[in-house]
Structures are given as C-alpha cells and as structure tokens.
Design an enzyme around this catalytic site. Sequence first.
Site, PDB file in Angstrom:
ATOM      1  N   LYS A  14       0.827  -1.217   0.000  1.00 22.68           N
ATOM      2  CA  LYS A  14       0.000   0.000   0.000  1.00 22.68           C
ATOM      3  C   LYS A  14       0.863   1.270   0.000  1.00 22.68           C
ATOM      4  O   LYS A  14       0.635   2.185  -0.784  1.00 22.68           O
ATOM      5  CB  LYS A  14      -0.920   0.050   1.242  1.00 22.68           C
ATOM      6  CG  LYS A  14      -1.852  -1.130   1.386  1.00 22.68           C
ATOM      7  CD  LYS A  14      -2.773  -0.992   2.596  1.00 22.68           C
ATOM      8  CE  LYS A  14      -2.078  -0.957   3.934  1.00 22.68           C
ATOM      9  NZ  LYS A  14      -1.400  -2.188   4.341  1.00 22.68           N
ATOM     10  N   ARG A  89      -9.456   1.121   8.440  1.00 23.17           N
ATOM     11  CA  ARG A  89      -8.993  -0.194   8.869  1.00 23.17           C
ATOM     12  C   ARG A  89     -10.048  -0.930   9.682  1.00 23.17           C
ATOM     13  O   ARG A  89      -9.850  -2.086  10.030  1.00 23.17           O
ATOM     14  CB  ARG A  89      -7.753  -0.020   9.731  1.00 23.17           C
ATOM     15  CG  ARG A  89      -6.451  -0.416   9.030  1.00 23.17           C
ATOM     16  CD  ARG A  89      -5.306  -0.147   9.996  1.00 23.17           C
ATOM     17  NE  ARG A  89      -4.105  -0.843   9.701  1.00 23.17           N
ATOM     18  CZ  ARG A  89      -3.019  -0.260   9.167  1.00 23.17           C
ATOM     19  NH1 ARG A  89      -3.044   0.990   8.807  1.00 23.17           N
ATOM     20  NH2 ARG A  89      -1.915  -0.953   8.986  1.00 23.17           N
ATOM     21  N   ARG A 125      11.912  -4.786   4.793  1.00 22.21           N
ATOM     22  CA  ARG A 125      11.544  -3.405   4.488  1.00 22.21           C
ATOM     23  C   ARG A 125      12.243  -2.390   5.387  1.00 22.21           C
ATOM     24  O   ARG A 125      12.434  -2.635   6.577  1.00 22.21           O
ATOM     25  CB  ARG A 125      10.026  -3.335   4.626  1.00 22.21           C
ATOM     26  CG  ARG A 125       9.395  -2.037   4.889  1.00 22.21           C
ATOM     27  CD  ARG A 125       7.915  -2.157   4.672  1.00 22.21           C
ATOM     28  NE  ARG A 125       7.192  -2.255   5.935  1.00 22.21           N
ATOM     29  CZ  ARG A 125       5.880  -2.293   6.031  1.00 22.21           C
ATOM     30  NH1 ARG A 125       5.134  -2.290   4.945  1.00 22.21           N
ATOM     31  NH2 ARG A 125       5.289  -2.362   7.199  1.00 22.21           N
ATOM     32  N   ARG A 157      11.160  -0.696  10.863  1.00 22.39           N
ATOM     33  CA  ARG A 157      10.250  -0.182  11.893  1.00 22.39           C
ATOM     34  C   ARG A 157      10.249  -1.124  13.086  1.00 22.39           C
ATOM     35  O   ARG A 157      10.446  -2.328  12.913  1.00 22.39           O
ATOM     36  CB  ARG A 157       8.820  -0.112  11.323  1.00 22.39           C
ATOM     37  CG  ARG A 157       8.570   1.130  10.512  1.00 22.39           C
ATOM     38  CD  ARG A 157       7.294   1.080   9.698  1.00 22.39           C
ATOM     39  NE  ARG A 157       6.152   0.393  10.275  1.00 22.39           N
ATOM     40  CZ  ARG A 157       4.997   0.252   9.643  1.00 22.39           C
ATOM     41  NH1 ARG A 157       4.833   0.749   8.410  1.00 22.39           N
ATOM     42  NH2 ARG A 157       3.996  -0.384  10.196  1.00 22.39           N
ATOM     43  N   ARG A 168      -0.368  -8.555  13.614  1.00 21.38           N
ATOM     44  CA  ARG A 168      -1.055  -7.525  12.820  1.00 21.38           C
ATOM     45  C   ARG A 168      -1.913  -8.154  11.733  1.00 21.38           C
ATOM     46  O   ARG A 168      -3.010  -7.668  11.432  1.00 21.38           O
ATOM     47  CB  ARG A 168      -0.022  -6.568  12.208  1.00 21.38           C
ATOM     48  CG  ARG A 168       0.505  -5.562  13.238  1.00 21.38           C
ATOM     49  CD  ARG A 168       1.845  -4.962  12.857  1.00 21.38           C
ATOM     50  NE  ARG A 168       1.859  -4.243  11.614  1.00 21.38           N
ATOM     51  CZ  ARG A 168       2.967  -3.986  10.914  1.00 21.38           C
ATOM     52  NH1 ARG A 168       4.144  -4.391  11.344  1.00 21.38           N
ATOM     53  NH2 ARG A 168       2.898  -3.316   9.799  1.00 21.38           N
TER      54      ARG A 168
HETATM   55  P1  AMP Z   1       0.981   1.157   8.867  1.00 19.77           P
HETATM   56  O1  AMP Z   1       2.086   2.152   8.740  1.00 19.77           O
HETATM   57  O2  AMP Z   1      -0.194   1.475   8.005  1.00 19.77           O
HETATM   58  O3  AMP Z   1       1.454  -0.263   8.720  1.00 19.77           O
HETATM   59  O4  AMP Z   1       0.458   1.293  10.357  1.00 19.77           O
HETATM   60  C1  AMP Z   1       1.270   0.963  11.467  1.00 19.77           C
HETATM   61  C2  AMP Z   1       0.425   0.707  12.695  1.00 19.77           C
HETATM   62  O5  AMP Z   1      -0.266   1.906  13.048  1.00 19.77           O
HETATM   63  C3  AMP Z   1      -0.663  -0.334  12.521  1.00 19.77           C
HETATM   64  O6  AMP Z   1      -0.184  -1.658  12.740  1.00 19.77           O
HETATM   65  C4  AMP Z   1      -1.646   0.089  13.600  1.00 19.77           C
HETATM   66  O7  AMP Z   1      -1.167  -0.295  14.865  1.00 19.77           O
HETATM   67  C5  AMP Z   1      -1.569   1.607  13.533  1.00 19.77           C
HETATM   68  N1  AMP Z   1      -2.544   2.174  12.572  1.00 19.77           N
HETATM   69  C6  AMP Z   1      -2.284   2.745  11.376  1.00 19.77           C
HETATM   70  N2  AMP Z   1      -3.398   3.141  10.762  1.00 19.77           N
HETATM   71  C7  AMP Z   1      -4.419   2.793  11.602  1.00 19.77           C
HETATM   72  C8  AMP Z   1      -5.827   2.900  11.514  1.00 19.77           C
HETATM   73  N3  AMP Z   1      -6.430   3.432  10.437  1.00 19.77           N
HETATM   74  N4  AMP Z   1      -6.561   2.438  12.560  1.00 19.77           N
HETATM   75  C9  AMP Z   1      -5.972   1.904  13.640  1.00 19.77           C
HETATM   76  N5  AMP Z   1      -4.652   1.744  13.796  1.00 19.77           N
HETATM   77  C10 AMP Z   1      -3.865   2.191  12.772  1.00 19.77           C
END
Ligand code: AMP
Length: 210
Positions: A14, A89, A125, A157, A168
Amino acid sequence: MKRVILFGAPGAGKGTQADALQKEFGYTKISTGDLIRAEFVAGTTLGAQMEAMISRGEFVPDTIIMEMLSKRLQQSDVTTGYILDGFPRTLAQGKALNAIVADDEIAFYLKIGNEDIVVKRVLARLTCSTCGAIYRSTVVPPNERACAVCDGVAKPRTDDTETVVRKRVGIYRKETKPVIQYYRNEKELHEINGAQGINEVFQAIKGVLN
Ligand code: AMP
C-alpha cells in the site's frame, strides 16, 4: 476532489503504491501510520501512548485516528485529491469516512493470499522515520541507509518483526476484512493481485485510474 483508498494486509504494498501514485497523479498520500509515527517523533504524550500500542501490533482507537485524519484533511494540499494508505482499517472508520465528502472515490484491494509472503516482505523493508518513504532490502535484517527523498534515515520499523507482523495480520483479518467486504458490496472496489511485482501492481492501478 478525488479520493483513492488502498486496502491490503501489512506488507501488501500500500505505502509503495501510494508513493508511486502521488508522484504520477499529484494526489497527496495520507498514511495514518505515518501520522501516528510523526506524533511519537514529535515526543507528545499521545505519541508515546500510540507507540506502545503499535509496537504490540494493536490498532490505535478509532476516535484518535478520526481526529488525526480530520485535522490532516484540513490542509490545503488535499484539494486536488488524496490517497489513503492504511485507512479505513475498521468498519467504524469506513462508516465515518462516508461522512467526509469526496467528488469521486475509488478503492483498491491489494490481495496477497499467502501470509508468509507478507512476513518476508515486511522483514525486508526499511522505512524513513522522517518522511515515511519505503525501501526494500535484499538482506534480512536490512541495514540502515540514507533516505533518498529527504535527509532522514531509513531503517526497519520497530513493529516490523515476525511476531508483531503475524499479530497484525490476525487483527487485519478480524477488523479490516469486514470493511473491505463493505466496500465490495456498496462501493467501487478493484481487486488487484498484490503478489505481482511493484510495477505490475502500479500499472494495474494506473489502468483503472486513467
Ligand atoms: P501502517 O504504517 O499502516 O502499517 O500502520 C502501522 C500501525 O499503526 C498499525 O499496525 C496500527 O497499529 C496503527 N494504525 C495505522 N493506521 C491505523 C488505523 N487506520 N486504525 C488503527 N490503527 C492504525
């Protein structure tokens, strides 16, 4: 104002596709994960609380996410269009997004059937902690490198470990699959094979957007 939504498991691509679409179409990438990470880089109390949740692989509560997103959408760079990476999400977020008007909305689901592919990608990554740019490494664990986009440093990360990624993916299946189903039933959703190469996925998305 156009709204593009990218759905997919962690590691489905994404963020990489959002970066490429931003470059190609000039829409602004909005990643809720980046908004959260910016908050903890800024050293706020809320940032520290969210960092703890993220490092355990848990979602940040919907109310906090909606507040951050609404604030971000008030900035002037979203007026031609924006790409949502990692949002919505949950079903509640999907419903809340309905109330935020867009002239045109189109959603893509980057599908990857095999969890091991997802884990492998995430472990290879690197993410820039300043601008969120994503890089792929050929070695695992990846070595830190200078970010090519800003003057930051790209590194793995803290939530990109095998245990946290598998957790996750489990939460994604439980919480995010229902909102994808909602988009499939009620909105315009294009399903793309996310296991293809970066460029093949990009061409497939571009073909729909053009
Ligand atoms: P990402 O960078 O999109 O992989 O997001 C990293 C982490 O941030 C996710 O594993 C969640 O813990 C949190 N997170 C990101 N976006 C959301 C969302 N829309 N709703 C809830 N938690 C989020």
